[in-house]
Motif scaffolding. Sequence first.
Motif, short mmCIF file in Angstrom:
data_model
loop_
_atom_site.label_atom_id
_atom_site.label_comp_id
_atom_site.label_asym_id
_atom_site.label_seq_id
_atom_site.Cartn_x
_atom_site.Cartn_y
_atom_site.Cartn_z
N SER A 1 -6.67 3.38 -6.46
CA SER A 1 -5.93 2.74 -5.54
C SER A 1 -7.08 1.58 -4.54
CB SER A 1 -5.40 3.45 -4.23
OG SER A 1 -6.27 4.14 -3.63
N PRO B 1 -0.59 4.31 -7.87
CA PRO B 1 -1.83 4.74 -7.05
C PRO B 1 -1.33 5.11 -5.64
CG PRO B 1 -1.01 2.19 -7.09
CD PRO B 1 -0.34 3.00 -8.04
N ASP C 1 -3.30 4.93 -2.06
CA ASP C 1 -4.12 4.54 -1.05
C ASP C 1 -4.76 5.41 -0.40
OD1 ASP C 1 -4.59 1.40 -1.50
OD2 ASP C 1 -2.46 1.68 -1.72
N LYS D 1 0.80 -1.20 -0.16
CA LYS D 1 0.18 -0.08 -0.01
C LYS D 1 0.86 1.16 0.03
CE LYS D 1 -4.08 -2.12 2.25
NZ LYS D 1 -3.44 -3.50 2.12
#
Length: 232
Positions: free
Chosen positions: A128, A76, A78, A2
């Motif tokens: 994400s 991405p 998150d 992440k």
Amino acid sequence: MKTVLITGSNRGIGLEFAHQYASGGWRVFACCRKPAAADALNRLANQYPERIQVHALDVADHRQIEQLSQTLADQPVDLLINNAGVYPPERGDAFGSTDYAAWQQAFEVNTMAPLKMTEAFIRQVSRSELKTIVTITSKMGSIADNRGGGSYIYRSSKAGVNIVVKSLSIDLSPQKIIAVVLHPGWVKTDMGGPGALITAEQSVTSMRRVIGNLTLQDSGKFYAFDGKEVPW
């Protein structure tokens, strides 16, 4: 892995967020105005070279925000943490001695920048897994909680960002993006001072717990670091 993007990560709460997320296995985009002078952040990045990337970013400079978004266009995000903030000089934030230039700066950094960051990084957040935007605010931005008066600049800039995030929670709900504001507590940092009640480590540990439990139903809410809702 992440990914979290943190503004104002060279010291205090932002630095502790970078530390805890990196040690927890996250990839961290750690942003600050002057990376060359960010000794503590650079030491942390050297400790986690595969997880922390340091990026130059003055959140009051919209062109820099847009350039960073282009640099990270394929990444991405998150969790976007709008942490960068300013606290005006005490002598310029009292009735009869207002520093209006400092007020303008406070709004640029504390209120406008989180919206600009969201606009610039909306694609990275929307692609994400977690799709979460957290903006660090303060109980001093709560109208219901204002019993002390004064602090016109800081209070208004934080009240302003609270309503910005509330609107974001509505506008971004079709994309299932969570947007909340978090009060970190009175923290022992350069801004909070040595007389504050909790350490940055305690504050961030608690805020990470709140963030980790957020659902879409929580979007648009005002939480304290301990998970309690703060009155608007």
